[in-house]
Write a protein that holds these residues in place. Structure first.
Motif, PDB file in Angstrom:
ATOM      1  N   ARG A   1       8.003  18.409 -11.070  1.00  0.00           N
ATOM      2  CA  ARG A   1       6.562  18.283 -11.240  1.00  0.00           C
ATOM      3  C   ARG A   1       6.205  18.915 -12.583  1.00  0.00           C
ATOM      4  O   ARG A   1       6.810  19.895 -12.994  1.00  0.00           O
ATOM      5  CB  ARG A   1       5.785  18.904 -10.088  1.00  0.00           C
ATOM      6  CG  ARG A   1       5.930  20.405  -9.974  1.00  0.00           C
ATOM      7  CD  ARG A   1       5.159  20.946  -8.761  1.00  0.00           C
ATOM      8  NE  ARG A   1       5.406  22.359  -8.631  1.00  0.00           N
ATOM      9  CZ  ARG A   1       6.388  22.911  -7.933  1.00  0.00           C
ATOM     10  NH1 ARG A   1       7.230  22.143  -7.272  1.00  0.00           N
ATOM     11  NH2 ARG A   1       6.529  24.210  -7.883  1.00  0.00           N
ATOM     12  N   ARG A   2       5.254  18.314 -13.253  1.00  0.00           N
ATOM     13  CA  ARG A   2       4.817  18.837 -14.551  1.00  0.00           C
ATOM     14  C   ARG A   2       3.735  19.879 -14.317  1.00  0.00           C
ATOM     15  O   ARG A   2       2.757  19.624 -13.621  1.00  0.00           O
ATOM     16  CB  ARG A   2       4.305  17.701 -15.436  1.00  0.00           C
ATOM     17  CG  ARG A   2       3.853  18.198 -16.791  1.00  0.00           C
ATOM     18  CD  ARG A   2       3.696  17.102 -17.812  1.00  0.00           C
ATOM     19  NE  ARG A   2       3.115  15.859 -17.387  1.00  0.00           N
ATOM     20  CZ  ARG A   2       1.827  15.537 -17.526  1.00  0.00           C
ATOM     21  NH1 ARG A   2       0.963  16.400 -18.043  1.00  0.00           N
ATOM     22  NH2 ARG A   2       1.401  14.348 -17.147  1.00  0.00           N
ATOM     23  N   GLU A   3       3.946  21.063 -14.900  1.00  0.00           N
ATOM     24  CA  GLU A   3       3.014  22.174 -14.746  1.00  0.00           C
ATOM     25  C   GLU A   3       2.797  22.864 -16.087  1.00  0.00           C
ATOM     26  O   GLU A   3       3.636  22.774 -16.979  1.00  0.00           O
ATOM     27  CB  GLU A   3       3.561  23.228 -13.776  1.00  0.00           C
ATOM     28  CG  GLU A   3       3.692  22.777 -12.358  1.00  0.00           C
ATOM     29  CD  GLU A   3       4.163  23.890 -11.436  1.00  0.00           C
ATOM     30  OE1 GLU A   3       4.392  25.033 -11.902  1.00  0.00           O
ATOM     31  OE2 GLU A   3       4.318  23.608 -10.230  1.00  0.00           O
ATOM     32  N   ARG A   4       1.696  23.575 -16.175  1.00  0.00           N
ATOM     33  CA  ARG A   4       1.450  24.433 -17.340  1.00  0.00           C
ATOM     34  C   ARG A   4       1.955  25.833 -17.037  1.00  0.00           C
ATOM     35  O   ARG A   4       1.847  26.312 -15.909  1.00  0.00           O
ATOM     36  CB  ARG A   4      -0.036  24.499 -17.655  1.00  0.00           C
ATOM     37  CG  ARG A   4      -0.594  23.209 -18.180  1.00  0.00           C
ATOM     38  CD  ARG A   4      -2.047  23.381 -18.503  1.00  0.00           C
ATOM     39  NE  ARG A   4      -2.621  22.102 -18.873  1.00  0.00           N
ATOM     40  CZ  ARG A   4      -3.888  21.922 -19.115  1.00  0.00           C
ATOM     41  NH1 ARG A   4      -4.727  22.929 -19.018  1.00  0.00           N
ATOM     42  NH2 ARG A   4      -4.337  20.733 -19.457  1.00  0.00           N
ATOM     43  N   LEU A   5       2.493  26.475 -18.051  1.00  0.00           N
ATOM     44  CA  LEU A   5       2.907  27.859 -17.938  1.00  0.00           C
ATOM     45  C   LEU A   5       2.758  28.501 -19.304  1.00  0.00           C
ATOM     46  O   LEU A   5       2.554  27.819 -20.313  1.00  0.00           O
ATOM     47  CB  LEU A   5       4.332  27.983 -17.413  1.00  0.00           C
ATOM     48  CG  LEU A   5       5.487  27.713 -18.363  1.00  0.00           C
ATOM     49  CD1 LEU A   5       6.739  28.341 -17.797  1.00  0.00           C
ATOM     50  CD2 LEU A   5       5.695  26.241 -18.555  1.00  0.00           C
TER      51      LEU A   5
END
Length: 128
Positions: free
Chosen positions: A91-95
């Motif tokens: 899954r694509r996430e911001r960090l």
């Protein structure tokens, strides 16, 4: 995100000789090395990143001049677009990643399946 960035840690890194890594270097600007908090696992002939407080994962940061098109193509590559059957492996996430210039918010692809039984890459560097 005003200046969207992407953090990559495995087969998309500039030091990896693969078609998608070469493609990414051609459509995005390589900013430099970056570190993310978490763990890296050997899934098959590619790694999986799990965010968390235990460990550092070495990777590279890219600035995305055309984020919508670039991320759409990468979502297809990582098979996490909506049309792929769930559950998705990534899954694509911001960090937030650490760079020489300080912290930067970036997109990344997080491994979404159970890591039990997978080998942890102790160095945190897939290319090492």
């Amino acid at each position: 995100m005003i200046n969207p960035h992407l953090f990559v840690y495995g087969t998309l890194r500039p030091g990896y000789d693969g078609a998608m890594a070469r493609w990414l270097c051609g459509v995005a600007h390589h900013v430099g090395p970056a570190l993310a908090r978490g763990s890296l696992y050997r899934v098959a002939d590619y790694p999986g990143f799990v965010a968390g407080p235990d460990g550092d994962v070495m990777g590279d940061l890219f600035a995305l001049p055309d984020p919508d098109a670039t991320l759409a193509r990468l979502d297809e590559h990582e098979e996490c677009s909506d049309h792929f059957p769930a559950p998705h492996e990534y899954r694509r996430e911001r960090l937030v990643v650490s760079t020489r210039e300080g912290p930067v918010e970036a997109w990344t692809y997080v491994y979404a399946w159970d890591v039990a039984g997978l080998e942890r890459i102790a160095s945190g560097d897939y290319l090492a």
